[in-house]
Design a protein around this motif. Structure first.
Motif, short mmCIF file in Angstrom:
data_model
loop_
_atom_site.label_atom_id
_atom_site.label_comp_id
_atom_site.label_asym_id
_atom_site.label_seq_id
_atom_site.Cartn_x
_atom_site.Cartn_y
_atom_site.Cartn_z
N ILE A 1 -2.10 1.61 -7.19
CA ILE A 1 -2.77 2.77 -7.90
C ILE A 1 -2.24 2.48 -9.37
O ILE A 1 -3.00 2.35 -10.25
CB ILE A 1 -2.95 4.23 -7.53
N LEU A 2 -0.70 2.73 -9.40
CA LEU A 2 -0.17 2.74 -10.73
C LEU A 2 -0.30 1.61 -11.30
O LEU A 2 -0.34 1.24 -12.56
CB LEU A 2 1.35 3.04 -10.43
N ALA A 3 0.01 0.27 -10.49
CA ALA A 3 -0.29 -0.99 -10.81
C ALA A 3 -1.72 -1.31 -11.28
O ALA A 3 -1.89 -2.04 -12.39
CB ALA A 3 -0.12 -2.22 -9.84
N PHE A 4 -2.78 -0.89 -10.77
CA PHE A 4 -4.26 -0.71 -11.19
C PHE A 4 -4.49 -0.43 -12.35
O PHE A 4 -5.39 -0.86 -13.03
CB PHE A 4 -4.81 -0.37 -9.90
N ILE B 1 -12.49 0.36 -8.19
CA ILE B 1 -11.79 1.47 -7.55
C ILE B 1 -12.42 1.06 -6.04
O ILE B 1 -11.60 1.41 -5.01
CB ILE B 1 -11.97 2.79 -8.06
N ARG B 2 -13.60 1.27 -5.84
CA ARG B 2 -14.16 1.26 -4.46
C ARG B 2 -14.06 -0.10 -3.92
O ARG B 2 -13.67 -0.19 -2.65
CB ARG B 2 -15.76 1.26 -4.61
N ASP B 3 -13.95 -1.22 -4.35
CA ASP B 3 -13.80 -2.67 -3.93
C ASP B 3 -12.14 -2.55 -3.47
O ASP B 3 -11.74 -3.07 -2.44
CB ASP B 3 -14.05 -3.52 -4.96
N THR B 4 -11.27 -2.38 -4.25
CA THR B 4 -9.83 -2.22 -4.32
C THR B 4 -9.21 -1.25 -3.19
O THR B 4 -8.55 -1.67 -2.34
CB THR B 4 -9.24 -2.15 -5.59
N PHE B 5 -9.69 0.02 -3.22
CA PHE B 5 -8.96 1.06 -2.51
C PHE B 5 -9.85 1.61 -1.56
O PHE B 5 -9.49 2.39 -0.80
CB PHE B 5 -8.60 2.25 -3.57
N THR C 1 -12.06 10.75 -5.58
CA THR C 1 -10.85 10.88 -5.03
C THR C 1 -9.79 10.13 -5.57
O THR C 1 -8.54 10.40 -5.45
CB THR C 1 -11.24 10.31 -3.32
N TYR C 2 -9.90 8.95 -5.95
CA TYR C 2 -9.01 8.22 -6.81
C TYR C 2 -8.52 8.98 -7.80
O TYR C 2 -7.22 9.19 -8.00
CB TYR C 2 -9.59 6.67 -7.20
N TYR C 3 -9.23 9.64 -8.60
CA TYR C 3 -8.67 10.24 -9.85
C TYR C 3 -8.02 11.60 -9.61
O TYR C 3 -6.80 11.86 -9.98
CB TYR C 3 -9.83 10.50 -10.99
N GLN C 4 -8.21 11.86 -8.22
CA GLN C 4 -7.49 13.12 -7.77
C GLN C 4 -6.21 12.69 -7.56
O GLN C 4 -5.12 13.27 -7.45
CB GLN C 4 -8.34 13.93 -6.52
#
Length: 85
Positions: free
Chosen positions: A13-16, A31-35, A41-44
């Motif tokens: 996530i930090l690299a992203f 975000i959906r494709d990668t994680f 949820t990603y931003y949380q």
């Protein structure tokens, strides 16, 4: 190695966050494709990482930049305490 206590997902996530996106929709899709996560949820997860000193040690430039952006947005929108008295 700094950041070695972070999970692989957290490091990814930090690299992203080092990437630049031309518009929010592209980032949300990435975000959906990668994680496999919703943007919410990603931003949380990202918000939690910004407060984690291990993340700061792992990617200091990224974390400091994102902390500045968060602080700027927070000041622009006012703190939750404003107007609650």
């Amino acid at each position: 190695m700094p950041g070695s206590e972070l999970s692989e997902r957290d490091r990814n996530i930090l690299a992203f966050e080092e990437q630049r996106f031309t518009y929010q929709g592209a980032k949300d899709q990435a975000i959906r494709d990668t994680f496999g996560l919703s943007a919410t949820t990603y931003y949380q997860i990202l918000a939690r990482l910004l407060d984690d000193e291990r993340a700061l040690a792992y990617k200091p430039l990224v974390v400091r930049r994102l902390r500045r952006l968060r602080s700027t947005r927070f000041r622009a929108h006012g703190s939750p305490e404003q107007g609650s008295s």
